[in-house]
Design a protein around this motif. Structure first.
Motif, PDB file in Angstrom:
ATOM      1  N   ALA A  40      26.331  50.801  32.255  1.00 24.59           N
ATOM      2  CA  ALA A  40      25.288  51.379  33.108  1.00 24.59           C
ATOM      3  C   ALA A  40      24.388  52.296  32.300  1.00 24.59           C
ATOM      4  CB  ALA A  40      25.914  52.145  34.272  1.00 24.59           C
ATOM      5  N   GLU A  41      24.976  53.109  31.420  1.00 26.42           N
ATOM      6  CA  GLU A  41      24.154  53.995  30.585  1.00 26.42           C
ATOM      7  C   GLU A  41      23.260  53.187  29.661  1.00 26.42           C
ATOM      8  OE1 GLU A  41      24.362  57.725  27.462  1.00 26.42           O
ATOM      9  OE2 GLU A  41      26.237  56.888  28.207  1.00 26.42           O
TER      10      GLU A  41
ATOM     11  N   TYR B 284      22.074  50.171  30.228  1.00 27.01           N
ATOM     12  CA  TYR B 284      21.010  49.608  31.063  1.00 27.01           C
ATOM     13  C   TYR B 284      19.956  50.668  31.387  1.00 27.01           C
ATOM     14  CZ  TYR B 284      23.270  45.133  32.117  1.00 27.01           C
ATOM     15  OH  TYR B 284      23.808  43.877  32.040  1.00 27.01           O
TER      16      TYR B 284
ATOM     17  N   TRP C 133      29.700  50.629  42.589  1.00 27.38           N
ATOM     18  CA  TRP C 133      28.450  51.006  41.919  1.00 27.38           C
ATOM     19  C   TRP C 133      28.073  52.445  42.240  1.00 27.38           C
ATOM     20  CZ3 TRP C 133      24.150  52.671  44.455  1.00 27.38           C
ATOM     21  CH2 TRP C 133      24.059  52.401  45.824  1.00 27.38           C
TER      22      TRP C 133
ATOM     23  N   LEU D 119      29.676  46.684  36.790  1.00 27.24           N
ATOM     24  CA  LEU D 119      29.013  47.646  35.922  1.00 27.24           C
ATOM     25  C   LEU D 119      29.971  48.791  35.605  1.00 27.24           C
ATOM     26  CD1 LEU D 119      26.130  47.666  34.821  1.00 27.24           C
ATOM     27  CD2 LEU D 119      25.495  49.173  36.673  1.00 27.24           C
TER      28      LEU D 119
ATOM     29  N   VAL E  38      30.061  54.598  39.897  1.00 25.78           N
ATOM     30  CA  VAL E  38      29.488  54.519  38.546  1.00 25.78           C
ATOM     31  C   VAL E  38      28.216  55.356  38.473  1.00 25.78           C
ATOM     32  CG1 VAL E  38      28.429  52.982  36.845  1.00 25.78           C
ATOM     33  CG2 VAL E  38      30.518  52.279  38.006  1.00 25.78           C
ATOM     34  N   LEU E  39      27.372  55.253  39.493  1.00 23.40           N
ATOM     35  CA  LEU E  39      26.141  56.041  39.526  1.00 23.40           C
ATOM     36  C   LEU E  39      26.442  57.534  39.549  1.00 23.40           C
ATOM     37  CD1 LEU E  39      23.075  56.372  39.750  1.00 23.40           C
ATOM     38  CD2 LEU E  39      23.296  56.020  42.216  1.00 23.40           C
TER      39      LEU E  39
ATOM     40  N   THR F 230      24.979  45.406  41.413  1.00 18.22           N
ATOM     41  CA  THR F 230      25.475  45.868  40.119  1.00 18.22           C
ATOM     42  C   THR F 230      26.981  45.650  40.015  1.00 18.22           C
ATOM     43  OG1 THR F 230      25.650  48.073  41.072  1.00 18.22           O
ATOM     44  CG2 THR F 230      23.672  47.588  39.808  1.00 18.22           C
TER      45      THR F 230
ATOM     46  N   THR G 280      17.890  50.242  37.848  1.00 12.79           N
ATOM     47  CA  THR G 280      19.198  49.758  37.419  1.00 12.79           C
ATOM     48  C   THR G 280      20.143  49.567  38.592  1.00 12.79           C
ATOM     49  OG1 THR G 280      18.945  50.873  35.287  1.00 12.79           O
ATOM     50  CG2 THR G 280      21.168  50.231  35.924  1.00 12.79           C
ATOM     51  N   PHE G 281      20.174  50.554  39.500  1.00 16.26           N
ATOM     52  CA  PHE G 281      21.117  50.497  40.607  1.00 16.26           C
ATOM     53  C   PHE G 281      20.486  49.979  41.900  1.00 16.26           C
ATOM     54  CE2 PHE G 281      23.118  53.420  37.678  1.00 16.26           C
ATOM     55  CZ  PHE G 281      24.435  52.995  37.713  1.00 16.26           C
TER      56      PHE G 281
END
Length: 167
Positions: free
Chosen positions: A57-58, A60, A4, A52, A7-8, A49, A44-45
């Protein structure tokens, strides 16, 4: 680095400016848009997660931005308190009046209700169909059509008078 976190980091690096522009169109204020994006990222995070991807993720985060904006505007009567602060447009007879500049558009968008503004941004900026906007907002397509119609009716006099001076 956890999945995650990667991804973030990728989301912030590759799509951060697009998310900020999206939030800015909804809020009309740079600082408020940045706060909105940060809050949406936290929500979101902030919880587990797993699974994801960058794309999900975008999606969300965009949904969180929209929800936070609508909920925040609904809770606060901010617009009622600052309506008198919106500047009136200077009248000048020049060729520059044919183009609606960014300040005029921001002022015009600020005159819309949160739902109308969300519909306009999703339909015209995000290029979503009426049915897709209805899905995002969780309402009927007829309600979206009504919000778009009302928004166009409110925006037309605010934006068209700048074009009349150049005719």
């Amino acid at each position: 680095m956890a999945g995650w976190e990667r991804v973030l980091a990728d989301l912030a690096e590759t799509r951060g400016q697009a998310l900020l522009r999206y939030a800015y169109l909804l809020t009309g204020d740079g600082a408020e848009a940045a706060d909105l994006v940060q809050e949406a990222l936290l929500r979101t995070f902030g919880r587990t997660t797993r699974g994801l991807t960058l794309e999900s993720a975008e999606a969300y985060v965009r949904r969180a931005i929209l929800t936070l904006h609508i909920d925040g505007r609904r809770r606060s009567g901010r617009w009622a308190r600052v309506r008198h602060l919106v500047a009136t447009r200077d009248v000048s007879d020049g060729p520059e009046r044919a183009v609606v500049d960014g300040a005029d558009l921001r002022s015009a968008l600020a005159a819309l209700s949160p739902r109308q503004r969300a519909c306009v941004v999703l339909h015209y900026y995000e290029d979503l169909s009426v049915a897709q906007v209805a899905d995002v907002l969780g309402c009927a397509p007829g309600a979206v059509k009504r919000h778009l119609s009302d928004a166009r009716a409110r925006l037309e006099p605010l934006l068209d008078d700048s074009r009349e001076g150049s005719r």
